[in-house]
Design a protein around this motif. Structure first.
Motif, PDB file in Angstrom:
ATOM      1  N   ARG A 273      36.063 -81.608 -14.343  1.00  0.00           N
ATOM      2  CA  ARG A 273      36.317 -80.345 -15.046  1.00  0.00           C
ATOM      3  C   ARG A 273      36.560 -80.598 -16.548  1.00  0.00           C
ATOM      4  NH1 ARG A 273      39.299 -78.960 -10.287  1.00  0.00           N
ATOM      5  NH2 ARG A 273      41.274 -79.512 -11.315  1.00  0.00           N
TER       6      ARG A 273
ATOM      7  N   SER B 296      33.247 -81.301 -18.227  1.00  0.00           N
ATOM      8  CA  SER B 296      32.411 -80.099 -18.388  1.00  0.00           C
ATOM      9  C   SER B 296      32.932 -79.227 -19.537  1.00  0.00           C
ATOM     10  CB  SER B 296      32.371 -79.288 -17.093  1.00  0.00           C
ATOM     11  OG  SER B 296      33.656 -78.797 -16.760  1.00  0.00           O
ATOM     12  N   ARG B 297      34.255 -79.220 -19.727  1.00  0.00           N
ATOM     13  CA  ARG B 297      34.815 -78.448 -20.841  1.00  0.00           C
ATOM     14  C   ARG B 297      34.467 -79.093 -22.173  1.00  0.00           C
ATOM     15  NH1 ARG B 297      39.448 -78.127 -17.478  1.00  0.00           N
ATOM     16  NH2 ARG B 297      40.407 -79.831 -18.650  1.00  0.00           N
TER      17      ARG B 297
ATOM     18  N   LEU C  57      37.822 -84.867  -9.437  1.00  0.00           N
ATOM     19  CA  LEU C  57      37.456 -83.476  -9.712  1.00  0.00           C
ATOM     20  C   LEU C  57      38.102 -82.967 -10.999  1.00  0.00           C
ATOM     21  CD1 LEU C  57      37.667 -82.064  -6.075  1.00  0.00           C
ATOM     22  CD2 LEU C  57      35.603 -82.617  -7.390  1.00  0.00           C
TER      23      LEU C  57
END
Length: 348
Positions: free
Chosen positions: A343, A346-347, A339
């Protein structure tokens, strides 16, 4: 304490095995356990077709009647000579462990005892009984590493008079591991298919070799680095189905982050690109994994890698201290890492 490391086994059988009377072969690679038990049986020289000198038992037979092992080991065959007692299916069996401890104190002169067991944790009664006896030796069998698989490939292909290209070898290695017998059978099937061609090419592999790997640790680690939760869960399902400890994925993940740490330091200190750092420190990686590692180097900075290494190391220590929760600790840690990677992606 007598324990043989994986790379020592071949020389042990040739030179030292006859110094012992009791052999405990254990580990998650059931095929390798069975294969090495067979090699030790040959070493004894006892004819396994002779019902008077050879006896095959299940661990449950000894657990139901612990005195039977002593009786069988010390009885004299109808025509004299040495005996071989081969016990299969052992695990965390107290009665078998007690029986082994008892007989190891006064081992028989004319009997050999071979015990096949599953994956035994350090401190398991059966391991302690074998490792603490001068007449016994414990032989762990873990999934083949790249060196062992390469040796297996060379051995089987040489017997068939075949060569293999470097690219074909890399592709073949991706399809092997986890179970020695399954890997050997896949290589023999490939050799039969390529007989007469002289050299095995990549197309031979694509045509004939299935996935003999019982361990999907690399697939799981790659999914973690990509932050791909569905792929991670699928890979872990394969690991669990193969009865391989999830802990091995945790270890593999830590090793991968240690490599990322080395590569990231190269990038930051020498101002090189992710691809250059990969070329310097990741030459041994299969070409299919390199894009995953390169992507991870872009998503994880040095501080994040360090934090994750510390968390993985803490999880490994905790799983060893609380062995009953090993799978739970490993899964929770790996899910969290996946996870975090998602993240970061995605950034980016």
């Amino acid at each position: 304490m007598a324990e043989i490391k994986a790379h020592e086994f071949d020389q042990f059988v040739k030179r030292r095995a006859k110094e012992y009377r009791i052999f405990l072969i254990y580990g998650p690679d059931r095929g390798l356990v069975s294969e090495r038990a067979g090699e030790l049986a040959k070493m004894t020289g006892v004819d396994t077709a002779d019902a008077f000198s050879f006896m095959r038992l299940e661990a449950s037979d000894i657990n139901a009647d612990p005195g039977r092992l002593y009786d069988e080991a010390n009885s004299t065959g109808l025509f004299g000579g040495e005996k071989l007692i081969w016990i299969k299916g052992a695990g965390a069996d107290k009665n078998l462990s007690d029986a082994l401890s008892g007989i190891a104190q006064n081992p028989p002169d004319n009997a050999w005892i071979i015990i096949e067991a599953g994956d035994l944790k350090k401190g398991a009664n059966l391991r302690k009984a074998a490792e603490g006896a001068s007449a016994a030796v414990a032989i762990p069998c873990y999934a083949d590493d790249a060196k062992a698989l390469n040796s297996l490939i060379d051995e089987e292909l040489a017997a068939s008079g075949l060569r293999i290209t470097a690219d074909a070898r890399s592709l073949l290695l991706d399809s092997l591991g986890g179970d020695r017998i399954a890997s050997r059978n896949e290589i023999r099937k490939l050799a039969l298919y390529a007989q007469g061609d002289g050299t095995i090419e990549e197309q031979h592999i694509l045509d004939i070799v299935g996935d003999a790997s019982a361990i999907s640790a690399d697939d799981a680690v790659d999914a973690i680095l990509k932050g791909d939760l569905p792929d991670f869960l699928h890979a872990v399902q394969k690991v669990v189905a193969s009865k391989t400890p999830v802990f091995l994925v945790l270890q593999g993940c830590l090793r991968q982050f240690q490599m990322l740490d080395l590569m990231r330091a190269e990038m930051d200190e020498r101002r090189v690109s992710a691809q250059d750092a990969l070329n310097i420190h990741g030459r041994h990686l299969h070409f299919r994994r390199k894009p995953v590692i390169e992507g991870a180097l872009r998503n994880w900075n040095a501080a994040a890698i360090s934090t994750e290494m510390n968390r993985l190391q803490a999880a490994i220590l905790q799983s060893r201290q609380r062995s009953s929760l090993e799978d739970t600790i490993a899964m929770q840690t790996l899910l969290a890492t996946t996870l975090i990677a998602a993240r970061g992606r995605s950034r980016g």
